[in-house]
Write a protein that holds these residues in place. Structure first.
Motif, PDB file in Angstrom:
ATOM      1  N   TRP A   1       0.830  -1.205   0.000  1.00  0.00           N
ATOM      2  CA  TRP A   1       0.000   0.000   0.000  1.00  0.00           C
ATOM      3  C   TRP A   1       0.868   1.260   0.000  1.00  0.00           C
ATOM      4  O   TRP A   1       0.575   2.223  -0.708  1.00  0.00           O
ATOM      5  N   ARG A   2       1.903   1.246   0.816  1.00  0.00           N
ATOM      6  CA  ARG A   2       2.785   2.424   0.900  1.00  0.00           C
ATOM      7  C   ARG A   2       3.428   2.705  -0.460  1.00  0.00           C
ATOM      8  O   ARG A   2       3.485   3.839  -0.917  1.00  0.00           O
ATOM      9  N   GLU A   3       3.935   1.664  -1.096  1.00  0.00           N
ATOM     10  CA  GLU A   3       4.559   1.830  -2.407  1.00  0.00           C
ATOM     11  C   GLU A   3       3.531   2.224  -3.456  1.00  0.00           C
ATOM     12  O   GLU A   3       3.785   3.070  -4.314  1.00  0.00           O
ATOM     13  N   ALA A   4       2.327   1.596  -3.349  1.00  0.00           N
ATOM     14  CA  ALA A   4       1.274   1.905  -4.321  1.00  0.00           C
ATOM     15  C   ALA A   4       0.827   3.357  -4.218  1.00  0.00           C
ATOM     16  O   ALA A   4       0.525   3.995  -5.231  1.00  0.00           O
ATOM     17  N   TRP A   5       0.767   3.891  -2.995  1.00  0.00           N
ATOM     18  CA  TRP A   5       0.375   5.305  -2.838  1.00  0.00           C
ATOM     19  C   TRP A   5       1.408   6.216  -3.502  1.00  0.00           C
ATOM     20  O   TRP A   5       1.063   7.167  -4.198  1.00  0.00           O
ATOM     21  N   SER A   6       2.685   5.927  -3.299  1.00  0.00           N
ATOM     22  CA  SER A   6       3.734   6.720  -3.928  1.00  0.00           C
ATOM     23  C   SER A   6       3.591   6.691  -5.448  1.00  0.00           C
ATOM     24  O   SER A   6       3.628   7.735  -6.113  1.00  0.00           O
ATOM     25  N   ALA A   7       3.411   5.491  -6.005  1.00  0.00           N
ATOM     26  CA  ALA A   7       3.270   5.370  -7.460  1.00  0.00           C
ATOM     27  C   ALA A   7       2.003   6.070  -7.945  1.00  0.00           C
ATOM     28  O   ALA A   7       2.012   6.751  -8.985  1.00  0.00           O
ATOM     29  N   HIS A   8       0.905   5.917  -7.188  1.00  0.00           N
ATOM     30  CA  HIS A   8      -0.372   6.531  -7.565  1.00  0.00           C
ATOM     31  C   HIS A   8      -0.257   8.056  -7.616  1.00  0.00           C
ATOM     32  O   HIS A   8      -0.709   8.694  -8.571  1.00  0.00           O
ATOM     33  N   VAL A   9       0.356   8.644  -6.592  1.00  0.00           N
ATOM     34  CA  VAL A   9       0.518  10.098  -6.554  1.00  0.00           C
ATOM     35  C   VAL A   9       1.409  10.564  -7.691  1.00  0.00           C
ATOM     36  O   VAL A   9       1.092  11.533  -8.399  1.00  0.00           O
ATOM     37  N   ASN A  10       2.537   9.886  -7.906  1.00  0.00           N
ATOM     38  CA  ASN A  10       3.460  10.316  -8.950  1.00  0.00           C
ATOM     39  C   ASN A  10       2.834  10.204 -10.337  1.00  0.00           C
ATOM     40  O   ASN A  10       3.056  11.062 -11.201  1.00  0.00           O
ATOM     41  N   GLU A  11       2.037   9.145 -10.551  1.00  0.00           N
ATOM     42  CA  GLU A  11       1.337   9.018 -11.835  1.00  0.00           C
ATOM     43  C   GLU A  11       0.382  10.187 -12.051  1.00  0.00           C
ATOM     44  O   GLU A  11       0.350  10.801 -13.118  1.00  0.00           O
TER      45      GLU A  11
END
Length: 971
Positions: A168-178
């Motif tokens: 989840w932590r990594e996915a949030w980072s990727a989601h925001v950057n996208e």
């Protein structure tokens, strides 16, 4: 300023919490608590801009009511220490407006929580800090039991997985950057810890507005206290030593803006006063270097440490390139080529040129090759030649799978660079003069790591061969080292694509390699390989459908599913696995705990290894098929043909391997690829994803991500190439500063004065011998354009410019577009020339146009002729009489050519020549000195000038009427 914060906790009765009270507070509403028989009223709370209960498929509609939802949760838990809900809190980037922030949160919550079966109560808060700046964040309360049409069932223990929280932590980072990239907003976030990033700061806890208010009221708020303590101590560290901040910022980017610096300072300071102190300390630091403006007109900065690292990289590369002790004899080269031909491998002309280039004696050689051009096959032949000569050949790459692919494709024993560096640090596996180190996928290696590798090879006397493509996936760390080295020392280029079978697909790969992403997408769309669906979920399903059909129709073919994020990979893995299960391709499921949490595995499953393990012969990204599985042991047949078996207590870094991220696929070749496009992709990722296949690729996207193919092409065409500090150089007019910079190994002479002025009072003796001219002296000094030969090192600059010109000429001769790195190489070589003398690049370009034979001479190191021709161009440019003489000569030649065309009856050719002459005549007015000199030479131009008539007009009139215009007037 985008900052990373993502935390999770459990709402539990053990600490006196109530799920109803927690939900009322976060939603700023009044809710009745049936268990306690009281109301929780927080309706006066400000700052809640969005509040919503989100239900998974199959949940009863009554749970849409917040009061009903959380009272049912409370009623279902009987223990006094019951865990009632899980709460996740994350920060929303300040760069977004409220609508964008709410949509960002909703999309993430639906995908990560609701689609997993949780009921999620989402509340977005847009609070204000004391200074009035926004503090947007979201609270998500989630249920902990499975839910069906009748209501809640058993608790789902899988949702408690530590690995799931990491995902989840990594996915949030990727989601925001996208989303930031999609919206065109600056700033990115990183989910990794400071320790993992190598930053000498203590990571901070995040506190919410309630914690801040408790702290302001003087109440016990241990978490808030700790947060402020860490921020304050980090701010003190930076104020005392600003290099810490500069090091932190330049871990992943070689240059940065003031906005980047302010975001970093804001996060690592406590309050406005300390923020100002931190900013002032960094801005005043002698380690901060201003580079000038970028293409967006933003000021960019770097650190002296980054400049020094680039200088060390440059020096190591130069010294390696000067070495000449690693040549291969003609007989051994011929023998290797003949052996390869005996196996049916005949190198193309470009492959042969690259083979010759890297088997020459120089200690540093580079090969740039488009995806699928047969770089590994060429390296296999080179390996045999080197080994015949008695050299030991070693391979290295940034990732384990890239090292594995290098070894599989060329026979060169390979490992990761990190593994090599670790061994070197332990005094093991040292390079020697007898070694050739081949570094594959070199474009993914950052400046610092590349410098360490080249310096170690230089010190050992080894040869280094760098192979890659600067246009594919960019370096994870700061810098574009491979591009910089290729521009400085030249590279053999392989542009003939061999991986794809169809010519139109080869053309598409060349289009991707040269930044023409939209052209490639149109080609694939014309052949039915670009597929749109209404939503990303539907696109994912369509992708898996197509993958499954091909899998069953051609089981002997290799295939892979690719996408941008780990979160999407997991979804695709699950859906693909369900299709294999439905077709009877899997054995009985065995529940197993691996590093990423609880998973079901069965014989027949595709498996991906996620960590290098030499004892097993696997690397991060290795793929295989599961043959046997128990709760504690696996046996896998690797795609390379070998078999491995291991206990999960010893090695558990595995996951399903039907899908992979694009980053893991660079260097992979399969028969067919299936790609799910998401907004975080760019042209580098698109290039890699759409060039892995031999037979075909299917690209899928959802219209909720991209409204149409035009937007898809626009997003997938974004250039996110990494930069170097040296990309922002500008000419300098101070020779002493330049000499100082060269002594100090600083490549940026124009920065030397700034650096010296900032630190000379603090570091006496550091700038001995450096004395900038006083302003008055500068003003009174006579201005003179230096003549050719004034600046040492001119020969090297001419050679680099000629080499870049030759590279561009070869591309144009083949009908190929010029690559961005080639244009950059020409520009930077020109800037280096102009740093020694204004307009030097212009003069050299003119000289090379007049005598193209000088290009190859200068590119090969024989720069004498080019230097003389360049000096002549400078003389002509500065002397109006010389310019007039050259003009008369050129005009008379054009007159003769025009007359010849007319005599031959070539009216169209003669008219084109007349048009060219008219343009030349019209340009004279822009050069008053030339016009004056030509008036004195009018007789040589066969002109009788009227007193006030401009010579350009007179020349134009002497050409006679435009035939096309004349025909139009005579109708």
């Amino acid at each position: 300023m985008a900052i990373y914060h993502f935390s999770a906790k459990v709402v539990s009765r053990a600490n006196g919490s109530s799920a109803v009270a927690s939900a009322a507070y976060r939603s700023a509403s009044e809710l009745h608590d049936d268990r306690l028989g009281r109301n929780h009223d927080f309706s006066n709370k400000a700052g809640v801009i969005h509040s919503e209960v989100m239900l998974p498929e199959g949940a009863p509609e009554r749970l849409n009511d917040r009061s009903t939802l959380w009272n049912e949760v409370e009623a279902g838990e009987k223990r006094k220490d019951a865990q009632l809900a899980r709460e996740v809190e994350f920060s929303i980037p300040r760069e977004m407006n409220e609508k964008q922030g709410v949509q960002l949160a909703r999309d993430f919550v639906k995908k990560q929580f609701v689609d997993r079966g949780m009921v999620a109560d989402l509340n977005v808060h847009w609070d204000k800090a004391k200074d009035g700046t926004p503090k947007p964040h979201a609270h998500v309360m989630m249920t902990m039991r499975d839910v069906g049409p009748e209501g809640f069932g058993k608790k789902n223990r899988d949702w408690n997985s530590t690995e799931l929280l990491k995902d989840w932590r990594e996915a949030w980072s990727a989601h925001v950057n996208e989303r930031m990239a999609e919206l065109g907003l600056e700033g990115r976030i990183d989910h990794r810890s400071y320790e993992d990033q190598g930053i000498a700061l203590e990571p901070q806890h995040k506190i919410g507005p309630a914690g801040m208010r408790r702290l302001d009221r003087g109440e016990d708020a241990e978490r808030a206290d700790d947060h402020r303590r860490i921020a304050r101590e980090n701010g003190e560290k930076i104020a005392a030593d600003p290099r810490i901040a500069l090091d932190g910022i330049t871990r992943q980017q070689a240059t940065f803006t003031i906005r980047d610096l302010a975001a970093f300072a804001f996060r690592h300071s406590d309050g406005k006063e300390q923020f100002d102190q931190v900013m002032a300390a960094v801005r005043a630091s002698p380690e901060l270097v201003a580079l000038g403006k970028d293409g967006r007109d933003q000021e960019r900065f770097t650190s002296r440490e980054m400049i020094a690292t680039e200088a060390k990289l440059e020096r190591a590369g130069d010294e390696l390139a000067r070495g000449a002790g690693h040549g291969v004899s003609v007989s051994h080269r011929t023998g290797a080529l003949e052996t390869a031909e005996g196996r049916g491998l005949v190198l193309s002309g470009e492959q042969r040129d690259a083979f010759d280039h890297i088997t020459e004696g120089r200690g540093l050689a580079s090969v740039i090759g488009y995806a699928g051009t047969g770089k590994s096959a060429m390296l296999g032949v080179a390996r045999e030649a080197w080994e015949r000569e008695g050299y030991q050949v070693r391979g290295a790459a940034l990732s384990g799978i890239a090292a594995e692919n290098l070894e599989g494709g060329s026979g060169i024993q390979s490992r990761t660079i990190a593994s090599l560096e670790h061994a070197w640090a332990q005094g093991r596996d040292q390079l020697t003069r007898n070694d050739v180190l081949v570094v594959d996928e070199a474009g993914m290696i950052g400046t610092r790591q590349m410098e360490r590798v080249l310096s170690h090879a230089r010190d050992a006397g080894a040869k280094v061969v760098l192979v890659g493509d600067p246009e594919q996936l960019q370096a994870i760390e700061a810098g574009a080292a491979f591009r910089s080295i290729s521009e400085r020392h030249g590279a053999a280029e392989i542009t003939e694509v061999r991986r794809q079978r169809d010519n139109w697909q080869k053309d598409a790969t060349r289009a991707l390699a040269t930044g023409r992403t939209a052209e490639a997408l149109h080609a694939y769309a014309d052949h039915g390989m670009v597929n749109a669906a209404e939503t990303r979920e539907a696109a994912r399903a369509a992708l898996v459908d197509g993958w499954d059909r091909q899998r069953q129709a051609a089981p002997e073919q290799s295939r892979i599913i690719l996408t941008h994020t780990n979160a999407e990979v997991r979804e695709l893995n699950q859906e693909a696995r369900e299709r294999v299960r439905a077709s009877g391709g899997l054995g009985e499921d065995v529940g197993t705990t691996v590093d990423r949490g609880r998973r079901d595995f069965a014989s027949g499953d595709r498996i991906m290894f996620l960590r290098n393990e030499r004892s097993l012969g696997v690397k991060n990204g290795t793929l295989g098929t599961l043959e046997q599985v128990s709760e504690g042991r696996m046996a896998v047949r690797l795609d390379g043909g070998s078999r491995v078996a291991f206990d999960l207590k010893d090695y558990a870094a595995v996951d399903h391997g039907y899908a992979a991220t694009i980053h893991k696929s660079q260097g992979v070749t399969v028969d067919r690829a299936h790609v799910l496009a998401t907004p975080g992709m760019d042209r580098h990722g698109a290039y890699v994803a759409l060039s892995r296949h031999r037979e075909g690729v299917q690209l899928h996207y959802g219209r909720d991500d991209f409204t149409d193919q035009r937007q898809l092409a626009r997003v997938l065409s974004r250039d996110r190439a990494k930069d170097m500090a040296s990309d922002y150089t500008a000419p300098s007019d101070n020779d002493r500063a330049r000499a100082f910079a060269e002594r100090r190994e600083i490549r940026f002479p124009e920065l030397a004065r700034e650096i010296a002025a900032k630190v000379r009072d603090k570091a006496k003796g550091m700038f001995d011998g450096f004395r900038p001219k006083p302003a008055a002296e500068k003003a009174s000094a006579p201005k003179r354009e230096p003549m050719i030969g004034d600046k040492p090192g001119q020969d090297k600059a001419i050679e680099r410019y000629a080499r870049a010109t030759a590279d561009i000429g070869r591309m144009r001769a083949k009908g190929l577009p010029v690559l961005p790195h080639q244009e950059s190489a020409l520009r930077k070589a020109g800037e280096a020339l102009d740093a020694g003398r204004p307009h030097a690049a212009r003069d050299l370009a003119s000289a090379l146009r007049r005598d193209p034979k000088l290009i190859e001479q200068a590119a090969g190191g024989n720069t004498g002729g080019a230097a003389r021709a360049m000096a002549e161009e400078q003389r002509v440019r500065l002397d109006p009489e010389a310019r007039a003489g050259r003009f008369v000569e050129a005009w008379q030649a054009m007159q003769r050519d025009r007359a010849t065309l007319e005599r031959a009856g070539d009216r169209a050719g003669a008219e084109r020549m007349r048009g060219n002459m008219a343009k030349v005549a019209g340009a004279i007015g822009r050069d008053p000195q030339l016009e004056s000199a030509l008036r004195r030479r009018a007789p040589e131009l066969a002109l009788k000038l009227e007193k006030d008539r401009a010579i350009g007009d007179a020349l134009a009139k002497s050409l006679g009427p435009d035939r096309e215009r004349d025909r139009g007037l005579s109708r």
